[in-house]
Design an enzyme around this catalytic site. Structure first.
Site, mmCIF file in Angstrom:
data_model
loop_
_atom_site.group_PDB
_atom_site.id
_atom_site.type_symbol
_atom_site.label_atom_id
_atom_site.label_comp_id
_atom_site.label_asym_id
_atom_site.label_seq_id
_atom_site.Cartn_x
_atom_site.Cartn_y
_atom_site.Cartn_z
ATOM 1 N N LYS A 274 0.816 -1.224 0.000
ATOM 2 C CA LYS A 274 0.000 0.000 0.000
ATOM 3 C C LYS A 274 0.854 1.280 0.000
ATOM 4 C CE LYS A 274 -4.248 -1.892 1.915
ATOM 5 N NZ LYS A 274 -5.317 -1.725 2.901
ATOM 6 N N ASP A 310 -10.370 2.583 1.716
ATOM 7 C CA ASP A 310 -10.603 1.916 3.007
ATOM 8 C C ASP A 310 -11.464 2.797 3.917
ATOM 9 O OD1 ASP A 310 -9.315 -0.459 2.600
ATOM 10 O OD2 ASP A 310 -7.398 0.182 3.459
HETATM 11 P P1 NAP Z 1 -1.165 -4.607 9.978
HETATM 12 O O1 NAP Z 1 -0.778 -3.317 9.386
HETATM 13 O O2 NAP Z 1 -0.202 -5.746 9.946
HETATM 14 O O3 NAP Z 1 -1.584 -4.336 11.507
HETATM 15 C C1 NAP Z 1 -1.859 -5.391 12.373
HETATM 16 C C2 NAP Z 1 -2.377 -4.863 13.713
HETATM 17 O O4 NAP Z 1 -2.753 -5.990 14.513
HETATM 18 C C3 NAP Z 1 -1.364 -4.063 14.501
HETATM 19 O O5 NAP Z 1 -2.015 -3.077 15.243
HETATM 20 C C4 NAP Z 1 -0.789 -5.141 15.417
HETATM 21 O O6 NAP Z 1 -0.244 -4.620 16.604
HETATM 22 C C5 NAP Z 1 -2.014 -5.929 15.757
HETATM 23 N N1 NAP Z 1 -1.669 -7.281 16.216
HETATM 24 C C6 NAP Z 1 -1.214 -8.312 15.471
HETATM 25 N N2 NAP Z 1 -1.009 -9.394 16.248
HETATM 26 C C7 NAP Z 1 -1.315 -9.027 17.532
HETATM 27 C C8 NAP Z 1 -1.310 -9.691 18.780
HETATM 28 N N3 NAP Z 1 -0.936 -10.965 18.888
HETATM 29 N N4 NAP Z 1 -1.715 -9.013 19.878
HETATM 30 C C9 NAP Z 1 -2.119 -7.724 19.787
HETATM 31 N N5 NAP Z 1 -2.140 -7.039 18.612
HETATM 32 C C10 NAP Z 1 -1.750 -7.685 17.497
HETATM 33 O O7 NAP Z 1 -2.497 -5.192 9.305
HETATM 34 P P2 NAP Z 1 -3.735 -4.347 8.690
HETATM 35 O O8 NAP Z 1 -3.534 -4.150 7.258
HETATM 36 O O9 NAP Z 1 -3.967 -3.162 9.540
HETATM 37 O O10 NAP Z 1 -4.923 -5.426 8.832
HETATM 38 C C11 NAP Z 1 -5.432 -5.769 10.117
HETATM 39 C C12 NAP Z 1 -6.654 -6.666 9.947
HETATM 40 O O11 NAP Z 1 -7.671 -5.963 9.241
HETATM 41 C C13 NAP Z 1 -6.404 -7.930 9.124
HETATM 42 O O12 NAP Z 1 -7.111 -8.990 9.736
HETATM 43 C C14 NAP Z 1 -6.994 -7.619 7.767
HETATM 44 O O13 NAP Z 1 -7.444 -8.773 7.102
HETATM 45 C C15 NAP Z 1 -8.153 -6.737 8.167
HETATM 46 N N6 NAP Z 1 -8.571 -5.795 7.094
HETATM 47 C C16 NAP Z 1 -9.863 -5.841 6.695
HETATM 48 C C17 NAP Z 1 -10.303 -4.970 5.713
HETATM 49 C C18 NAP Z 1 -11.730 -5.032 5.257
HETATM 50 O O14 NAP Z 1 -12.051 -4.456 4.215
HETATM 51 N N7 NAP Z 1 -12.597 -5.672 5.995
HETATM 52 C C19 NAP Z 1 -9.425 -4.030 5.137
HETATM 53 C C20 NAP Z 1 -8.101 -3.996 5.593
HETATM 54 C C21 NAP Z 1 -7.690 -4.879 6.573
HETATM 55 P P3 NAP Z 1 1.325 -4.231 16.706
HETATM 56 O O15 NAP Z 1 1.414 -2.838 16.170
HETATM 57 O O16 NAP Z 1 1.622 -4.345 18.141
HETATM 58 O O17 NAP Z 1 2.078 -5.224 15.855
#
Ligand code: NAP
Length: 490
Positions: A274, A310
């Site tokens: 992204k 988004d």
């Molecule tokens: P990302 O940038 O990798 O961020 C992941 C987030 O999850 C961070 O805040 C991370 O915290 C936290 N996290 C991961 N493992 C953790 C754990 N064990 N304990 C506590 N916090 C944890 O990913 P993203 O792109 O933001 O996506 C996040 C989720 O949203 C995914 O499941 C994705 O599929 C979903 N999503 C959905 C849509 C939709 O249209 N519905 C769109 C985008 C994303 P840290 O900072 O501490 O690592």
């Protein structure tokens, strides 16, 4: 040598002419100058049904012109049928308002008859009958719509212009031939014109549209299912593909150049590209700049435009659940990753006064809170901080299939609050299940996924050959849920 037949459209309708033109047909327009009321009266006296009446009118228009024109002549008519009655175009805006009010929340049909004549003889007929279900609307909604679009609606039997964005928003569901809805069932007509030598050998269908989603891994993406379903519904020739692009800016640039050379109109972009997409673009929208990442790239005129849907996807999914009147004053957001940036931009855009953030890695939450003026809460204090919140959003990957569950004590969350989990596999996460059980409204990640896809579809497929507006509806939802169920069972 191929003889190319001349084509005449026996109609004064601008939309019918536009549909034919957009499909590459060269034709003349001749208005038939008929008194349609005479034919309608005769049809009624003869006990003809509405489909036969529409066909009679199409044939009469055709023949009125064909008697003086060589080549192929097209005649067409559309009758709106509602509760067994036919409706003419409304005479004025009051009548238009009354018509829309009467039809709100109900289903009507647009009976569409097309006839083709040659040498004074009808040689082909086609009947289409799309069905349209209007949303439940108040007279205020209807007045606002009519005020926005003006008296252009008086040229339509339905008192609406379904081919424009506000018009399509009047409907809950549209089934059947989209072109027939607009006034001319062009697909069977093109096939017949082609069979009858109207195009010679040089005619080609409009070039198919290519678009896709790039990321790594990408095979799990539901985006191809969404876009290809919308394209199928709108009879648009094209394909939306999932393309795996290895991490790193170099591989990303190489992949974009290759896709552009293949004629891709644009791509959605997901993890881990992204930020690369924003860096690569020649221009970026305010949303992409604010969020600091792009999930859409559109290629046009030799340039690449970055955008981010988004935030609008999140806001639209939330609004579809809350309705327009339910304002969000105080929200708690869990997570500080890429998706969180879009969510917080949407909350700010929606005028949410108080946004708290909690994230496992405190520094990331601090960065976001400094940028967007949020209140930072310790990850350990996420439960008690829910007091007084009317919205809780999970943007972490916790709760996703294969990831640990999201542990949070919801007891401080008010009963009237909404819980939005942007994770969509599983559809109902443990968080949403717990929230539903204690009576909170819930929104799942699939709603956001569908809504964020719409701008890309409009940009790449929607203008070809003329505007098509993708719809987030039960049919699409059911298709995606079936796919998610299939995946979790295998
Ligand atoms: P990302 O940038 O990798 O961020 C992941 C987030 O999850 C961070 O805040 C991370 O915290 C936290 N996290 C991961 N493992 C953790 C754990 N064990 N304990 C506590 N916090 C944890 O990913 P993203 O792109 O933001 O996506 C996040 C989720 O949203 C995914 O499941 C994705 O599929 C979903 N999503 C959905 C849509 C939709 O249209 N519905 C769109 C985008 C994303 P840290 O900072 O501490 O690592």
């Amino acid at each position: 040598m191929t003889v190319v037949r001349s084509v005449t459209l026996a109609s004064g309708s601008a939309i019918r002419a536009a549909i034919l033109k957009d499909h590459g047909v060269a034709f003349d327009v001749v208005k038939p100058g008929l008194d349609e009321s005479v034919i309608k009266t005769e049809a009624a006296q003869g006990g003809l049904g509405l489909e036969e009446t529409a066909m009679r009118l199409a044939e009469a228009k055709c023949m009125a012109v064909a008697k003086n024109r060589p080549g192929l002549v097209i005649g067409s008519d559309q009758i709106l049928e509602f509760r067994g009655r036919a409706f003419d175009k409304p005479a004025n805006m009051d009548e238009a308002g009354a018509r829309l009010l009467e039809m709100q929340g109900e289903t009507h049909s647009l009976i569409n008859a097309t006839a083709l004549a040659e040498d004074g003889e009808i040689i082909w007929r086609n009947l289409s009958r799309p069905r349209l279900t209007m949303r439940g609307m108040t007279s205020d909604d209807i007045n606002a719509y009519l005020k926005e679009v003006g008296n252009g609606v008086l040229s339509s039997v339905g008192a609406y212009q379904v081919e424009t964005a506000p018009g399509v928003g009047l409907f809950e569901r549209i089934s059947g031939d989209w072109f027939a809805v607009q006034g001319l069932a062009v697909c069977p007509l093109l096939a017949e014109l082609s069979r009858r030598g109207a195009f010679g050998e040089g005619w080609k269908n409009p070039a198919p549209v290519l678009a896709g989603v790039v990321g790594s891994p990408i095979s799990h993406s539901l985006s191809p299912l969404i876009h290809n379903e919308w394209a199928r519904r709108a009879l648009i020739a094209g394909e939306y593909r999932a393309v795996d692009v290895a991490p790193g800016y170099g591989p990303f640039v190489e992949a974009m150049e290759a896709l552009r050379a293949q004629g891709f109109a644009g791509v959605n972009v997901t993890i881990p590209h992204k930020e690369n997409a924003l860096r690569y673009a020649d221009e970026a929208s305010d949303a992409a700049k604010t969020i600091g990442a792009a999930n859409m790239l559109t290629f046009a005129g030799g340039r690449a435009y970055a955008d981010n849907s988004d935030a609008t996807g999140f806001a639209e999914a939330l609004m579809a659940t809350l309705g327009g009147d339910d304002k969000v004053e105080s929200a708690m957001m869990l997570g500080a990753g890429g998706a969180a940036r879009g969510v917080v931009a949407a909350l700010r855009e929606m005028g949410c006064a108080r946004v708290q953030i909690a994230n496992r890695t405190r520094e990331k939450a601090d960065t976001l809170s400094n940028e967007f003026a949020l209140k930072c809460v310790d990850w350990a204090a996420r439960g008690p901080a829910l007091a007084g919140c009317d919205l809780l959003i999970n943007t972490t990957s916790l709760g996703m299939t294969g990831q640990p569950p999201l542990e949070i004590d919801l007891s401080a969350l008010p009963a009237g609050a909404t819980v939005f989990d942007i994770v969509y596999a599983p559809l109902e996460t443990q968080l949403l299940k717990a929230a539903r059980k204690r009576g909170n409204k819930t929104v799942n990640g699939l709603e956001m996924l569908m809504h964020q896809a719409a701008p890309g579809f409009s940009a790449w497929f929607g203008g070809r050959p003329y505007p098509v507006f993708p719809r987030v509806d039960d049919d699409l939802r059911d298709l995606l849920i079936a796919e998610l169920n299939r995946r979790s069972a295998s």
